[in-house]
Design a protein around this motif. Structure first.
Motif, PDB file in Angstrom:
ATOM      1  N   ALA A   1      48.008-102.907-101.476  1.00  0.00           N
ATOM      2  CA  ALA A   1      49.236-103.683-101.636  1.00  0.00           C
ATOM      3  C   ALA A   1      49.492-103.881-103.125  1.00  0.00           C
ATOM      4  N   LYS A   2      50.734-103.673-103.531  1.00  0.00           N
ATOM      5  CA  LYS A   2      51.086-103.810-104.942  1.00  0.00           C
ATOM      6  C   LYS A   2      52.243-104.769-105.111  1.00  0.00           C
ATOM      7  N   ALA A   3      52.073-105.754-105.997  1.00  0.00           N
ATOM      8  CA  ALA A   3      53.166-106.615-106.420  1.00  0.00           C
ATOM      9  C   ALA A   3      53.746-106.033-107.697  1.00  0.00           C
ATOM     10  N   HIS A   4      55.008-105.670-107.655  1.00  0.00           N
ATOM     11  CA  HIS A   4      55.656-104.981-108.770  1.00  0.00           C
ATOM     12  C   HIS A   4      56.075-105.970-109.858  1.00  0.00           C
ATOM     13  N   PRO A   5      56.504-105.461-111.022  1.00  0.00           N
ATOM     14  CA  PRO A   5      56.896-106.356-112.116  1.00  0.00           C
ATOM     15  C   PRO A   5      57.941-107.378-111.672  1.00  0.00           C
ATOM     16  N   PRO A   6      57.910-108.560-112.270  1.00  0.00           N
ATOM     17  CA  PRO A   6      58.832-109.622-111.839  1.00  0.00           C
ATOM     18  C   PRO A   6      60.307-109.261-111.939  1.00  0.00           C
ATOM     19  N   ASP A   7      60.660-108.368-112.858  1.00  0.00           N
ATOM     20  CA  ASP A   7      62.074-108.022-113.042  1.00  0.00           C
ATOM     21  C   ASP A   7      62.497-106.794-112.232  1.00  0.00           C
TER      22      ASP A   7
ATOM     23  N   PRO B   1      60.655-102.575 -99.959  1.00  0.00           N
ATOM     24  CA  PRO B   1      59.662-103.552-100.413  1.00  0.00           C
ATOM     25  C   PRO B   1      59.803-104.869 -99.663  1.00  0.00           C
ATOM     26  N   ALA B   2      58.685-105.559 -99.527  1.00  0.00           N
ATOM     27  CA  ALA B   2      58.690-106.921 -98.991  1.00  0.00           C
ATOM     28  C   ALA B   2      58.828-107.893-100.154  1.00  0.00           C
ATOM     29  N   LEU B   3      59.170-109.123 -99.842  1.00  0.00           N
ATOM     30  CA  LEU B   3      59.335-110.148-100.867  1.00  0.00           C
ATOM     31  C   LEU B   3      58.246-111.200-100.706  1.00  0.00           C
ATOM     32  N   LEU B   4      57.522-111.449-101.771  1.00  0.00           N
ATOM     33  CA  LEU B   4      56.448-112.436-101.753  1.00  0.00           C
ATOM     34  C   LEU B   4      56.671-113.412-102.898  1.00  0.00           C
ATOM     35  N   HIS B   5      57.344-114.523-102.579  1.00  0.00           N
ATOM     36  CA  HIS B   5      57.592-115.569-103.571  1.00  0.00           C
ATOM     37  C   HIS B   5      58.172-115.013-104.868  1.00  0.00           C
ATOM     38  N   GLY B   6      59.230-114.229-104.732  1.00  0.00           N
ATOM     39  CA  GLY B   6      59.927-113.717-105.900  1.00  0.00           C
ATOM     40  C   GLY B   6      59.421-112.392-106.432  1.00  0.00           C
ATOM     41  N   ARG B   7      58.336-111.845-105.874  1.00  0.00           N
ATOM     42  CA  ARG B   7      57.815-110.554-106.309  1.00  0.00           C
ATOM     43  C   ARG B   7      57.999-109.535-105.190  1.00  0.00           C
ATOM     44  N   LEU B   8      58.417-108.337-105.568  1.00  0.00           N
ATOM     45  CA  LEU B   8      58.542-107.258-104.609  1.00  0.00           C
ATOM     46  C   LEU B   8      57.168-106.635-104.364  1.00  0.00           C
ATOM     47  N   VAL B   9      56.860-106.396-103.092  1.00  0.00           N
ATOM     48  CA  VAL B   9      55.546-105.897-102.704  1.00  0.00           C
ATOM     49  C   VAL B   9      55.715-104.631-101.878  1.00  0.00           C
ATOM     50  N   THR B  10      54.901-103.616-102.183  1.00  0.00           N
ATOM     51  CA  THR B  10      54.889-102.385-101.393  1.00  0.00           C
ATOM     52  C   THR B  10      53.458-102.103-100.939  1.00  0.00           C
TER      53      THR B  10
ATOM     54  N   PRO C   1      41.604 -87.568 -99.010  1.00  0.00           N
ATOM     55  CA  PRO C   1      40.362 -87.132 -98.351  1.00  0.00           C
ATOM     56  C   PRO C   1      40.203 -85.617 -98.262  1.00  0.00           C
ATOM     57  N   ASP C   2      41.327 -84.873 -98.226  1.00  0.00           N
ATOM     58  CA  ASP C   2      41.213 -83.414 -98.145  1.00  0.00           C
ATOM     59  C   ASP C   2      40.972 -82.756 -99.504  1.00  0.00           C
ATOM     60  N   GLY C   3      40.840 -83.571-100.560  1.00  0.00           N
ATOM     61  CA  GLY C   3      40.559 -83.052-101.889  1.00  0.00           C
ATOM     62  C   GLY C   3      41.777 -82.792-102.748  1.00  0.00           C
ATOM     63  N   SER C   4      42.976 -82.866-102.178  1.00  0.00           N
ATOM     64  CA  SER C   4      44.194 -82.648-102.958  1.00  0.00           C
ATOM     65  C   SER C   4      44.548 -83.916-103.735  1.00  0.00           C
ATOM     66  N   TRP C   5      45.404 -83.732-104.743  1.00  0.00           N
ATOM     67  CA  TRP C   5      45.795 -84.848-105.608  1.00  0.00           C
ATOM     68  C   TRP C   5      47.256 -85.213-105.381  1.00  0.00           C
ATOM     69  N   ARG C   6      47.581 -86.480-105.639  1.00  0.00           N
ATOM     70  CA  ARG C   6      48.959 -86.958-105.563  1.00  0.00           C
ATOM     71  C   ARG C   6      49.232 -87.921-106.715  1.00  0.00           C
ATOM     72  N   LEU C   7      50.503 -88.011-107.083  1.00  0.00           N
ATOM     73  CA  LEU C   7      50.941 -88.997-108.064  1.00  0.00           C
ATOM     74  C   LEU C   7      51.130 -90.347-107.388  1.00  0.00           C
ATOM     75  N   ILE C   8      50.933 -91.406-108.157  1.00  0.00           N
ATOM     76  CA  ILE C   8      51.225 -92.757-107.683  1.00  0.00           C
ATOM     77  C   ILE C   8      52.101 -93.461-108.721  1.00  0.00           C
ATOM     78  N   ASP C   9      52.570 -94.648-108.364  1.00  0.00           N
ATOM     79  CA  ASP C   9      53.357 -95.531-109.230  1.00  0.00           C
ATOM     80  C   ASP C   9      54.792 -95.029-109.388  1.00  0.00           C
ATOM     81  N   VAL C  10      55.696 -95.643-108.638  1.00  0.00           N
ATOM     82  CA  VAL C  10      57.100 -95.213-108.661  1.00  0.00           C
ATOM     83  C   VAL C  10      57.977 -96.117-109.518  1.00  0.00           C
ATOM     84  N   ASP C  11      57.385 -97.068-110.239  1.00  0.00           N
ATOM     85  CA  ASP C  11      58.186 -98.048-110.968  1.00  0.00           C
ATOM     86  C   ASP C  11      59.104 -97.431-112.010  1.00  0.00           C
TER      87      ASP C  11
END
Length: 313
Positions: A49-55, A83-92, A197-207
């Motif tokens: 779970a990630k809480a994204h930047p406040p803005d 995204p979900a909202l958690l007390h003013g922060r967007l969460v994915t 798990p299959d050994g392949s790679w992926r990018l993360i972080d869509v901000d």
């Protein structure tokens, strides 16, 4: 919401999502992967779970999530479309992937990173990507410089600010991006890759994902090479793999520095600004690596953009 309250509530959300995905969850200890003013990330079992930047803008983040979901061969796919909202922060929420081991630089997946970028940059900009925001790379560099200025006078900042002032306005987020014709990650570094798990790679972080100049995504390793922080053979592995995968930023046979020079300078300034800010905050002198990046800014200030050259020293 204060950070003290955010972390336990985000942890509870991660646990609930993990149990929804895996009712027979082994309930291994929940781990905090990051806890900074701009992002808090927690893991429970195979769920993150990630809480994204406040803005963060909810509409823009939703578009970025959709873009990532459409390229599961490039990005780790989100576990929900909005995204979900958690007390003013967007969460994915995301599946867990194994990060790059920072203690094993020889195993750094440079070829995988380059191939993923090439795939991303070749994504057609069609109706499915309509409305995507601009890639935030230059804006993040400008923010780092603004924070450097706010940190007060320090001699190390002088060559950094001179190098920044010499950049064209678009690289300082003061003008529209030129030829913004590709889908870009916006903040590529090895911490933005995870292994499945299959050994392949992926990018993360869509901000910072958005439409932009693809050379920006190659600029950090280019900057590291130019500063002497990335060995020439590793830079060559990265660049060769990108070209072999059909990446459009630096077509085969062209001088890569003709397009990488300005973004690499901007990323060097951004890196130096962050390093100086960290050293000032910790009330210590720059270490050897930090000083080498500041020295690179001094060399850049003496050589205007466009008079590019490969360095690696």
């Amino acid at each position: 919401m204060t950070p003290d309250l955010l972390l336990p509530e985000l942890t509870a959300r991660a646990v609930r999502m993990a149990h929804t995905r895996t009712p027979a969850c082994p309930c291994a200890a929940t781990r905090t992967l990051a806890h900074r003013p701009d992002a808090t990330v927690v893991r429970h079992a195979d769920t993150v779970a990630k809480a994204h930047p406040p803005d963060s803008d909810p509409a823009e983040l939703t578009l970025r999530l959709a873009a990532a979901a459409r390229r599961p061969d490039v990005f780790l796919a989100p576990l929900g479309p909005t995204p979900a909202l958690l007390h003013g922060r967007l969460v994915t929420f995301w599946p867990y992937g194994t990060p790059v081991d920072p203690d094993d630089p020889d195993a750094a997946p440079w070829e995988a990173a380059a191939t993923l970028l090439a795939r991303l940059h070749r994504t057609p900009l069609t109706g499915a990507t309509a409305g995507l925001p601009v890639m935030r790379g230059p804006a993040k560099a400008a923010l780092a410089v603004a924070r450097l200025r706010a940190a007060g006078d320090t001699p190390a900042a002088v060559p950094v600010l001179r190098a920044w002032a010499a950049l064209p306005p678009w690289a300082r987020a003061e003008a529209p991006l030129p030829d913004a014709a590709a889908l870009c990650h916006g903040d590529l570094h090895l911490g933005q890759l995870v292994r499945l798990p299959d050994g392949s790679w992926r990018l993360i972080d869509v901000d910072d994902l958005g439409v932009g100049v693809p050379a920006w995504d190659l600029a950090r390793p280019a900057a590291w090479f130019a500063c002497g922080l990335l060995p020439a053979q590793e830079w060559a592995r990265f660049l060769d793999a990108y070209r072999a995968a059909g990446g459009p930023a630096v077509p085969a046979g062209a001088d890569p520095w003709a397009v990488l020079d300005v973004p690499a300078r901007a990323l060097t300034v951004q890196t130096a600004a962050r390093m100086i800010g960290r050293a000032v905050g910790e009330r210590r002198p720059l270490d050897e690596v930090e000083q080498s990046v500041v020295d690179a800014c001094a060399r850049m200030a003496a050589l205007p953009p466009g008079e590019h050259h490969e360095s690696g020293k």
